[in-house]
Design a protein around this motif. Structure first.
Motif, PDB file in Angstrom:
ATOM      1  N   LYS B 136       0.295  -0.251  -8.805  1.00  0.00           N
ATOM      2  CA  LYS B 136       1.158  -0.468  -9.963  1.00  0.00           C
ATOM      3  C   LYS B 136       2.518   0.165  -9.713  1.00  0.00           C
ATOM      4  O   LYS B 136       3.559  -0.458  -9.945  1.00  0.00           O
ATOM      5  N   SER B 140       5.608  -2.279  -9.380  1.00  0.00           N
ATOM      6  CA  SER B 140       6.502  -2.278 -10.538  1.00  0.00           C
ATOM      7  C   SER B 140       7.947  -2.126 -10.092  1.00  0.00           C
ATOM      8  O   SER B 140       8.870  -2.406 -10.848  1.00  0.00           O
ATOM      9  N   ALA B 144       8.205  -6.274 -11.105  1.00  0.00           N
ATOM     10  CA  ALA B 144       7.889  -5.835 -12.464  1.00  0.00           C
ATOM     11  C   ALA B 144       7.820  -6.989 -13.455  1.00  0.00           C
ATOM     12  O   ALA B 144       7.002  -6.984 -14.371  1.00  0.00           O
ATOM     13  N   LYS B 145       8.664  -8.001 -13.255  1.00  0.00           N
ATOM     14  CA  LYS B 145       8.720  -9.119 -14.202  1.00  0.00           C
ATOM     15  C   LYS B 145       7.412  -9.901 -14.263  1.00  0.00           C
ATOM     16  O   LYS B 145       7.087 -10.499 -15.281  1.00  0.00           O
ATOM     17  N   ILE B 147       4.323  -8.769 -13.749  1.00  0.00           N
ATOM     18  CA  ILE B 147       3.107  -8.051 -14.126  1.00  0.00           C
ATOM     19  C   ILE B 147       2.780  -8.337 -15.589  1.00  0.00           C
ATOM     20  O   ILE B 147       3.658  -8.267 -16.451  1.00  0.00           O
ATOM     21  N   VAL B 148       1.539  -8.689 -15.863  1.00  0.00           N
ATOM     22  CA  VAL B 148       1.125  -8.912 -17.248  1.00  0.00           C
ATOM     23  C   VAL B 148       0.141  -7.854 -17.735  1.00  0.00           C
ATOM     24  O   VAL B 148       0.068  -7.568 -18.920  1.00  0.00           O
ATOM     25  N   LEU B 149      -0.622  -7.311 -16.810  1.00  0.00           N
ATOM     26  CA  LEU B 149      -1.631  -6.332 -17.200  1.00  0.00           C
ATOM     27  C   LEU B 149      -1.746  -5.265 -16.126  1.00  0.00           C
ATOM     28  O   LEU B 149      -1.536  -5.545 -14.945  1.00  0.00           O
ATOM     29  N   SER B 150      -2.068  -4.049 -16.551  1.00  0.00           N
ATOM     30  CA  SER B 150      -2.409  -3.050 -15.540  1.00  0.00           C
ATOM     31  C   SER B 150      -3.556  -2.204 -16.072  1.00  0.00           C
ATOM     32  O   SER B 150      -3.619  -1.915 -17.260  1.00  0.00           O
ATOM     33  N   PHE B 151      -4.454  -1.859 -15.177  1.00  0.00           N
ATOM     34  CA  PHE B 151      -5.610  -1.052 -15.555  1.00  0.00           C
ATOM     35  C   PHE B 151      -5.546   0.279 -14.827  1.00  0.00           C
ATOM     36  O   PHE B 151      -5.114   0.331 -13.677  1.00  0.00           O
ATOM     37  N   ALA B 152      -5.977   1.341 -15.494  1.00  0.00           N
ATOM     38  CA  ALA B 152      -6.000   2.647 -14.848  1.00  0.00           C
ATOM     39  C   ALA B 152      -7.365   3.280 -15.053  1.00  0.00           C
ATOM     40  O   ALA B 152      -8.127   2.856 -15.929  1.00  0.00           O
ATOM     41  N   ILE B 167     -12.805  -5.696 -17.377  1.00  0.00           N
ATOM     42  CA  ILE B 167     -11.562  -6.244 -16.817  1.00  0.00           C
ATOM     43  C   ILE B 167     -11.553  -7.765 -16.955  1.00  0.00           C
ATOM     44  O   ILE B 167     -10.549  -8.367 -17.344  1.00  0.00           O
ATOM     45  N   ALA B 168     -12.688  -8.369 -16.639  1.00  0.00           N
ATOM     46  CA  ALA B 168     -12.779  -9.830 -16.724  1.00  0.00           C
ATOM     47  C   ALA B 168     -12.537 -10.300 -18.157  1.00  0.00           C
ATOM     48  O   ALA B 168     -11.862 -11.309 -18.384  1.00  0.00           O
ATOM     49  N   GLN B 170     -10.754  -8.821 -20.472  1.00  0.00           N
ATOM     50  CA  GLN B 170      -9.334  -8.666 -20.802  1.00  0.00           C
ATOM     51  C   GLN B 170      -8.505  -9.774 -20.151  1.00  0.00           C
ATOM     52  O   GLN B 170      -7.550 -10.269 -20.744  1.00  0.00           O
ATOM     53  N   LEU B 173      -8.884 -12.888 -22.095  1.00  0.00           N
ATOM     54  CA  LEU B 173      -8.221 -12.846 -23.398  1.00  0.00           C
ATOM     55  C   LEU B 173      -6.707 -13.026 -23.296  1.00  0.00           C
ATOM     56  O   LEU B 173      -6.020 -13.089 -24.316  1.00  0.00           O
TER      57      LEU B 173
END
Lengths: 75, 297
Positions: B136, B140, B144-145, B147-152, B167-168, B170, B173
């Motif tokens: 990320k 980023s 950056a433009k 990227i729609v989602l990031s997980f931590a 994750i799947a 999300q 959705l």
């Protein structure tokens, strides 16, 4: 074919997760503790818009509320 | 007059000469410095060694999880192989990058970022979802433009199927409809080499359009479920394999670091001893010359 959980706005994955949780919880004490560790999920996520990171949220809570919303829409 | 005018320049030159000469002549003042460095290198070696041991023990578990999840994912994808499903071209694609939160494991995260940039380059119809802080941070800066989602929060332990499912969900959705989802992960080739590899997870449209689809009698209502489930399966596979790669890379990186620290320690010990001897010799010479000089008087 229609599914009761689909009407409740729950995705298949969520349905599976719940079913798996039920199975894990009905295990005997020893194996249950081990099995429940496999069901843990502690992720955070953030939505991005126009190259900016949004707020960090807990993934489990967000999924649950999103599905509740989805259920309200379909009714 | 002339000599006095020339003097400032001379003294500046002398000072420069003296400054450059100081580090070369290892003498009394640097002895303590060398000792300090030696000590800190020893401490670093201890840390890297411990991290290596931790990574090794985690690696065996991660590898076990990887082989299990790989058969799992491959079995799940066999349906699409048999049906000869092809990703739909020139439609919106989502790339899911499976990295992790932790560093100190060599170049596997940057390798993944580089592969992503290469795949995204010249293709504006791609969105990116990132799992893990490391990629990320890297992506980023450049993409950056998109990227729609990031997980931590990944990478603490062996990824569970619950992680993959969440994750799947999300991803499903997301407001946008993606024609295909590409999951990019580090493929474990052997303990030394990893390769960023994509797995395809198809959309319902792509599945229905596949040539051998008619061989399976799948209800439309079930199809959506299958798609979500196979996405979770593929994600689980990618996460587990990425995790194993990371542990193995960390083990190697820490192994190398310990080796380098060992090299440095031996080099600095020799330097330290030599300097010490030089200092003692210098002192002896001073005493002897002083004694002989006072004798003559």
């Amino acid at each position: 074919m229609s599914f009761a959980w689909k009407a409740a706005g729950i995705t298949y994955n969520r349905y599976l997760a719940i079913a798996a949780r039920v199975v894990r919880r009905s295990l005997k004490e020893g194996p249950r503790l081990q099995a429940e560790r496999r069901g843990e999920m502690d992720l955070r996520f953030a939505k991005w818009q126009n190259g900016k990171q949004g707020e960090n949220k807990n993934l489990g809570d967000a999924n649950a509320s999103a599905m509740a919303e989805h259920a309200a829409e379909t009714k | 007059m002339l000599s006095r005018a020339a003097r400032p320049a001379l003294s500046v030159g002398n000072a420069a000469l003296a400054r450059s000469a100081v580090p070369n002549s290892a003498n009394y003042a640097t002895l303590r410095e060398i000792e300090g460095r030696l000590k800190s290198i020893r401490n670093i070696e201890k840390i890297t060694k411990t991290m290596k041991i931790v990574a090794s023990t985690k690696l065996t578990r991660a590898q076990k999880a990887m082989t299990e999840s790989r058969t799992y994912g491959q079995t799940s994808n066999q349906v699409f192989e048999e049906a000869e499903t092809k990703p739909l071209e020139d439609k919106k694609t989502l790339m899911v990058i499976c990295s992790s939160d932790k560093g100190l494991c060599g170049g596997i995260h940057s390798g993944l970022s580089r592969a992503t940039r290469r795949m995204v380059e010249g293709n504006s119809n791609v969105d990116i979802a990132i799992v893990g802080e490391k990629c990320k941070a890297q992506l980023s800066r450049s993409n950056a433009k998109q990227i729609v989602l990031s997980f931590a929060g990944v990478g603490k332990d062996v990824p569970t199927f619950a992680d993959a499912q969440a994750i799947a969900d999300q991803i499903c959705l997301l407001p946008e409809e993606y024609a295909s989802v590409k999951i990019l992960y580090n493929k474990f080739i052997n303990a030394q080499s990893y390769e960023p590899t994509p797995i395809e997870a198809f959309s319902e449209e792509a599945i229905t359009q596949s040539p051998n689809f008619a061989a399976y009698e799948i209800d439309d209502a079930v199809l959506a479920n299958m798609r979500e489930y196979s996405l979770a399966n593929s994600l689980f596979w990618a996460l587990a394999e990425g995790h194993a790669c990371e542990q193995s890379a960390r083990r190697n990186a820490m192994d190398n670091a310990s080796k380098n620290a060992g090299d440095m320690i031996s080099k600095f010990t020799i330097l330290y001893n030599r300097t010490r001897q030089a200092v003692i010799t210098g002192e002896l010479v001073e005493i002897i010359t002083g004694a002989t000089a006072s004798e003559d008087m």
